[in-house]
Write a protein that holds these residues in place. Structure first.
Motif, PDB file in Angstrom:
ATOM      1  N   THR A 259       0.840  -1.208   0.000  1.00 48.78           N
ATOM      2  CA  THR A 259       0.000   0.000   0.000  1.00 48.78           C
ATOM      3  C   THR A 259       0.870   1.250   0.000  1.00 48.78           C
TER       4      THR A 259
ATOM      5  N   ASP B 278     -12.936  13.527  -2.356  1.00 52.32           N
ATOM      6  CA  ASP B 278     -13.281  12.126  -2.607  1.00 52.32           C
ATOM      7  C   ASP B 278     -12.325  11.576  -3.662  1.00 52.32           C
TER       8      ASP B 278
ATOM      9  N   GLN C  45     -11.997   5.384  -0.549  1.00 53.01           N
ATOM     10  CA  GLN C  45     -11.915   5.546   0.902  1.00 53.01           C
ATOM     11  C   GLN C  45     -12.922   6.608   1.317  1.00 53.01           C
TER      12      GLN C  45
ATOM     13  N   LYS D 135     -12.506  12.851   2.889  1.00 52.96           N
ATOM     14  CA  LYS D 135     -11.664  13.564   3.850  1.00 52.96           C
ATOM     15  C   LYS D 135     -11.871  15.068   3.699  1.00 52.96           C
TER      16      LYS D 135
ATOM     17  N   PHE E 206      -4.445  10.352   1.912  1.00 49.38           N
ATOM     18  CA  PHE E 206      -5.125   9.058   1.925  1.00 49.38           C
ATOM     19  C   PHE E 206      -4.038   7.987   2.010  1.00 49.38           C
TER      20      PHE E 206
ATOM     21  N   LEU F 295      -3.493   2.758   0.203  1.00 52.42           N
ATOM     22  CA  LEU F 295      -4.015   2.621  -1.156  1.00 52.42           C
ATOM     23  C   LEU F 295      -3.177   1.642  -1.966  1.00 52.42           C
TER      24      LEU F 295
ATOM     25  N   TYR G  91      -6.183   7.180  -9.516  1.00 45.09           N
ATOM     26  CA  TYR G  91      -7.351   7.611  -8.747  1.00 45.09           C
ATOM     27  C   TYR G  91      -7.876   8.937  -9.292  1.00 45.09           C
TER      28      TYR G  91
END
Length: 501
Positions: free
Chosen positions: A49, A64, A122, A125, A134, A137, A142
């Protein structure tokens, strides 16, 4: 040599020391605990990750992220990239787009509006300061969506990557953390009047009947080609002291290009509304890039309702979409120009120096030239005059900064008009207040209800020469002389007629 401690005790003490050292390293070198994942292979990639940092935010913005590209290590140690879902675009075309290219921006817009976008990778935030992070991941790409806290900006969709790089020997990979600086268009509107004071946004050089030229500059936001909400509406409603003047010229430009045809424009008695046409919006926002300025020019004439003691605050409003995919997500920004006008006060009295008597009915005309040939007129073309009341006070309002000349053009009954011409100069001082706002003062300012009035003082009238008071000795003597002269004239006329006969 240590005594009294067993081998087991020594071993435990050593472990404690090593553990303390590890903790110390974690304190003094925290990055070691957050190091990027290394030694990743096809066998252990499920546990690899990384971290994504999103910057360029404002405190309170909500972020997001959506996983749109999966990156996996194959059995032959090669990397495979593929869309996480069908977004209606070719991955073969997508994978060669440069990160900051127009093509990549359009791809992000298309993916962001796709029904197959799916759930967030996720939980959302909220930015504290200018960034969010984040963690945990997996490798891939993304899509980043930012909802502004203030609503005064429009963010563009962004795409961030967490990529593998081959390690020495080529048998494993390192998963690199990713970062993205999101881009936004601050939406602003700036209204100016020709000759305004830059510090206070106030103009005070215009008098009643004169037109204030206004210019409004509006930042054009960046809306994606597939946006469903492109709200963009500018409204200006004049205050009571201003009359909207379409006749002096109304224009909407971007640079030297007239874009008024892209707007539905409504001219009302007190202002205008200009809103982007729904069938022209896509082409307009595609043609004009984020950050370019839309310039609107128009005018407002000061009328007799202009306020003297308080500036007229004239506000312009821009309503715009701050979320191009939500038709209910709109916000507004405003700006204003204040206009100040001043009043004139004078007092008419007789020439009794011991106890001056106020005179009613004196009339004064205001001129713009010292020769008193060009009278000042109001918004309807009527000459501006001051007529004194029972207290001898005459007032007029609607003056801007400058020099004017006041001349008595009609005296009260029984009095001779004064030959004096009053020179009146309005000069304003504008001072910003520490707590906000500002204060305006003028020279020779009155007090109380005559604040912001120029106090021109008293103007004296002299009674007209006339007959002595009725019933006095002089009146009797004059009467006797008059009768005698009339009798003598009658005798002369009679003799003349007799001789002719």
């Amino acid at each position: 040599m240590m005594h009294g401690i067993s081998m087991e005790g020594r071993f435990k003490a050593l472990l404690s020391t090593l553990f303390a050292m590890v903790l110390a390293l974690g304190v003094f070198f925290p990055s070691a605990a957050l190091a990027e994942t290394t030694g990743v292979t096809a066998a252990n990639q499920g546990t690899a990750t990384g971290k994504l940092t999103v910057t360029g935010l404002t405190d309170g913005d909500k972020v997001d992220i959506y996983k749109i590209v999966n990156t996996t290590i194959q059995g032959d140690n090669t990397l495979k990239h593929e869309f996480a879902a069908d977004y209606g675009i070719s991955f073969d075309a997508y994978k060669v787009y440069a990160s900051d290219s127009v093509e990549m921006k359009k791809a992000a817009e298309t993916i962001g509006s796709s029904a197959n976008l799916g759930a967030v990778a996720q939980p959302q935030k909220t930015a504290t300061g200018t960034s969010v992070e984040f963690t945990g991941l997996s490798a891939g790409e993304y899509l980043v969506k930012v909802t502004p806290a203030s609503g005064k900006v429009v963010y563009q969709w962004s795409i961030a990557k967490l990529e593998y790089t081959a390690e020495t020997g080529g048998v494993s990979y390192k998963l690199n953390d990713g970062s993205i600086a999101v881009k936004n268009t601050p939406v602003t509107i700036d209204k100016k009047a020709t000759g305004e004071d830059a510090d206070t946004h106030n103009t005070s050089q215009y008098s009643v009947g004169q037109v204030i030229p206004y210019t409004a500059e509006v930042t054009i936001p960046q809306y994606p080609s597939n946006a469903t909400n492109r709200k963009f509406k500018v409204t200006d409603t004049m205050t009571a002291g201003l009359t909207y003047m379409k006749a002096v010229g109304f224009s909407i430009m971007v640079g030297s290009t007239d874009v008024s045809g892209s707007f539905d424009i409504t001219h009302n008695a007190d202002g205008f509304v200009a809103e982007i046409k729904s069938d022209a919006a896509a082409a307009f926002f595609s043609t004009y890039n984020a950050g370019q300025k839309l310039t609107i020019k128009y005018g407002g004439k000061i009328n007799s309702s202009a306020v003297v003691n308080t500036p007229d605050v004239n506000t312009i409003t821009l309503e715009f979409a701050n979320n191009p995919y939500d038709e209910h997500s709109n916000d507004t920004v405003t700006d204003h120009v204040d206009n100040s006008t001043f009043g004139l006060k004078l007092v008419k009295v007789d020439n009794d120096t011991a106890s001056p008597k106020p005179l009613q009915g004196a009339e004064f005309t205001v001129y713009t030239d010292s020769a008193c040939e060009h009278p000042m007129v109001d918004e309807n073309g009527s000459v501006i005059k001051l007529t004194t009341n029972a207290q001898g006070i005459g007032t007029a309002k609607g003056f801007g900064e400058g020099t004017f000349y006041v001349k008595e053009t009609k005296a009260p009954a029984g009095y001779t008009p004064s030959s004096d011409i009053k020179t009146v100069t309005f000069k304003a001082t504008k001072t910003s207040n520490p707590g906000g706002g500002y204060t305006i003062t003028i020279e020779h300012e009155g007090t109380g209800e005559y604040l912001n009035f120029y106090d021109a003082g008293s103007i004296v009238n002299v009674p007209q020469p006339g007959l002595p008071v009725t019933g006095g000795a002089g009146t009797v003597a004059l009467t006797v002389v008059g009768v005698g002269l009339m009798a003598a004239a009658g005798v002369i006329v009679a003799r003349s007629r007799k001789n002719e006969a």
